[in-house]
Design a protein around this motif. Structure first.
Motif, mmCIF file in Angstrom:
data_model
loop_
_atom_site.group_PDB
_atom_site.id
_atom_site.type_symbol
_atom_site.label_atom_id
_atom_site.label_comp_id
_atom_site.label_asym_id
_atom_site.label_seq_id
_atom_site.Cartn_x
_atom_site.Cartn_y
_atom_site.Cartn_z
ATOM 1 N N ASN A 196 -35.022 -38.806 -41.444
ATOM 2 C CA ASN A 196 -34.641 -39.936 -42.306
ATOM 3 C C ASN A 196 -34.152 -41.129 -41.489
ATOM 4 N N GLY A 197 -34.394 -41.092 -40.158
ATOM 5 C CA GLY A 197 -34.043 -42.227 -39.306
ATOM 6 C C GLY A 197 -32.608 -42.259 -38.838
ATOM 7 N N LEU A 198 -31.839 -41.205 -39.117
ATOM 8 C CA LEU A 198 -30.413 -41.197 -38.815
ATOM 9 C C LEU A 198 -30.121 -40.604 -37.436
ATOM 10 N N VAL A 199 -29.194 -41.240 -36.719
ATOM 11 C CA VAL A 199 -28.690 -40.734 -35.441
ATOM 12 C C VAL A 199 -27.175 -40.711 -35.544
ATOM 13 N N GLU A 200 -26.569 -39.592 -35.175
ATOM 14 C CA GLU A 200 -25.111 -39.540 -35.090
ATOM 15 C C GLU A 200 -24.768 -38.780 -33.820
ATOM 16 N N LEU A 201 -24.056 -39.452 -32.919
ATOM 17 C CA LEU A 201 -23.701 -38.864 -31.631
ATOM 18 C C LEU A 201 -22.194 -38.942 -31.422
ATOM 19 N N ALA A 202 -21.633 -37.881 -30.868
ATOM 20 C CA ALA A 202 -20.194 -37.830 -30.599
ATOM 21 C C ALA A 202 -19.915 -38.269 -29.166
ATOM 22 N N HIS A 203 -18.684 -38.673 -28.941
ATOM 23 C CA HIS A 203 -18.129 -38.974 -27.628
ATOM 24 C C HIS A 203 -18.698 -40.199 -26.911
ATOM 25 N N PRO A 204 -18.913 -41.323 -27.626
ATOM 26 C CA PRO A 204 -19.205 -42.554 -26.889
ATOM 27 C C PRO A 204 -17.927 -42.977 -26.160
ATOM 28 N N PRO A 205 -18.021 -43.861 -25.170
ATOM 29 C CA PRO A 205 -16.819 -44.286 -24.454
ATOM 30 C C PRO A 205 -15.916 -45.146 -25.337
ATOM 31 N N LEU A 206 -14.628 -45.109 -25.067
ATOM 32 C CA LEU A 206 -13.663 -45.956 -25.786
ATOM 33 C C LEU A 206 -13.789 -47.394 -25.311
ATOM 34 N N GLY A 207 -13.712 -48.331 -26.241
ATOM 35 C CA GLY A 207 -13.740 -49.745 -25.880
ATOM 36 C C GLY A 207 -14.915 -50.463 -26.514
ATOM 37 N N THR A 208 -15.196 -51.668 -26.015
ATOM 38 C CA THR A 208 -16.272 -52.504 -26.544
ATOM 39 C C THR A 208 -17.406 -52.554 -25.532
ATOM 40 N N PHE A 209 -18.618 -52.289 -26.005
ATOM 41 C CA PHE A 209 -19.780 -52.205 -25.125
ATOM 42 C C PHE A 209 -21.006 -52.839 -25.768
ATOM 43 N N CYS A 243 -41.109 -46.295 -28.300
ATOM 44 C CA CYS A 243 -40.700 -47.618 -28.784
ATOM 45 C C CYS A 243 -40.104 -48.442 -27.647
ATOM 46 N N PHE A 244 -40.058 -49.751 -27.881
ATOM 47 C CA PHE A 244 -39.359 -50.631 -26.957
ATOM 48 C C PHE A 244 -37.856 -50.440 -27.135
ATOM 49 N N GLU A 245 -37.062 -50.794 -26.113
ATOM 50 C CA GLU A 245 -35.608 -50.701 -26.229
ATOM 51 C C GLU A 245 -35.113 -51.752 -27.220
ATOM 52 N N SER A 246 -34.056 -51.421 -27.935
ATOM 53 C CA SER A 246 -33.482 -52.346 -28.921
ATOM 54 C C SER A 246 -32.801 -53.513 -28.219
ATOM 55 N N THR A 247 -32.568 -54.560 -28.983
ATOM 56 C CA THR A 247 -31.701 -55.654 -28.546
ATOM 57 C C THR A 247 -30.285 -55.065 -28.464
ATOM 58 N N PRO A 248 -29.492 -55.438 -27.448
ATOM 59 C CA PRO A 248 -28.141 -54.869 -27.348
ATOM 60 C C PRO A 248 -27.282 -55.168 -28.578
ATOM 61 N N LEU A 249 -26.524 -54.170 -29.014
ATOM 62 C CA LEU A 249 -25.572 -54.317 -30.110
ATOM 63 C C LEU A 249 -24.178 -54.325 -29.499
ATOM 64 N N ARG A 250 -23.339 -55.287 -29.882
ATOM 65 C CA ARG A 250 -21.956 -55.337 -29.372
ATOM 66 C C ARG A 250 -21.111 -54.498 -30.329
ATOM 67 N N LEU A 251 -20.635 -53.341 -29.852
ATOM 68 C CA LEU A 251 -19.892 -52.418 -30.709
ATOM 69 C C LEU A 251 -18.584 -51.998 -30.044
ATOM 70 N N THR A 252 -17.577 -51.723 -30.883
ATOM 71 C CA THR A 252 -16.282 -51.262 -30.392
ATOM 72 C C THR A 252 -16.039 -49.840 -30.884
ATOM 73 N N PHE A 253 -15.578 -48.984 -29.973
ATOM 74 C CA PHE A 253 -15.317 -47.579 -30.286
ATOM 75 C C PHE A 253 -13.836 -47.291 -30.129
ATOM 76 N N SER A 254 -13.253 -46.701 -31.196
ATOM 77 C CA SER A 254 -11.820 -46.409 -31.227
ATOM 78 C C SER A 254 -11.601 -44.919 -31.441
ATOM 79 N N LEU A 255 -10.465 -44.432 -30.956
ATOM 80 C CA LEU A 255 -10.111 -43.028 -31.088
ATOM 81 C C LEU A 255 -10.100 -42.604 -32.549
#
Length: 102
Positions: free
Chosen positions: A47-60, A69-81
């Motif tokens: 169904n097109g869904l991805v869920e992954l645990a343990h990304p790094p803390l902070g904004t990336f 497929c080609f790589e996506s355009t970068p997404l600016r995301l923030t990860f919090s505890l």
């Protein structure tokens, strides 16, 4: 004793430019100052869904690569505890020259 695991995760839905849902192996790259700080590998469900645990803390800047497929355009995301970061729906273009390796 009760042990509570604090999990950080990222969730997103991947679609092709025409709206068809993508599926298959994928890699998420978490970049800071132009350098890859961490990579997570996973699988895009039917169904097109991805869920992954343990990304790094902070904004990336997060780049998503799905097989074929080609790589996506970068997404600016923030990860919090203790939070799941929902990146919403991301459109990725198929690579017309991609040939599956067997």
């Amino acid at each position: 004793a009760i042990v509570v695991e604090v999990v950080i995760s990222i969730r997103l839905r991947l679609v092709e430019a025409g709206g068809a849902k993508l599926h298959g192996p994928c890699t998420l790259s978490f970049c800071e100052d132009g350098k890859v700080k961490q990579r997570l590998a996973g699988f895009v469900t039917g169904n097109g869904l991805v869920e992954l645990a343990h990304p790094p803390l902070g904004t990336f800047d997060v780049c998503i690569k799905v097989e074929g497929c080609f790589e996506s355009t970068p997404l600016r995301l923030t990860f919090s505890l203790g939070q799941t970061t929902d990146a919403g729906t991301v459109t990725i273009s198929r690579d017309p020259d991609y040939v599956k390796q067997r």
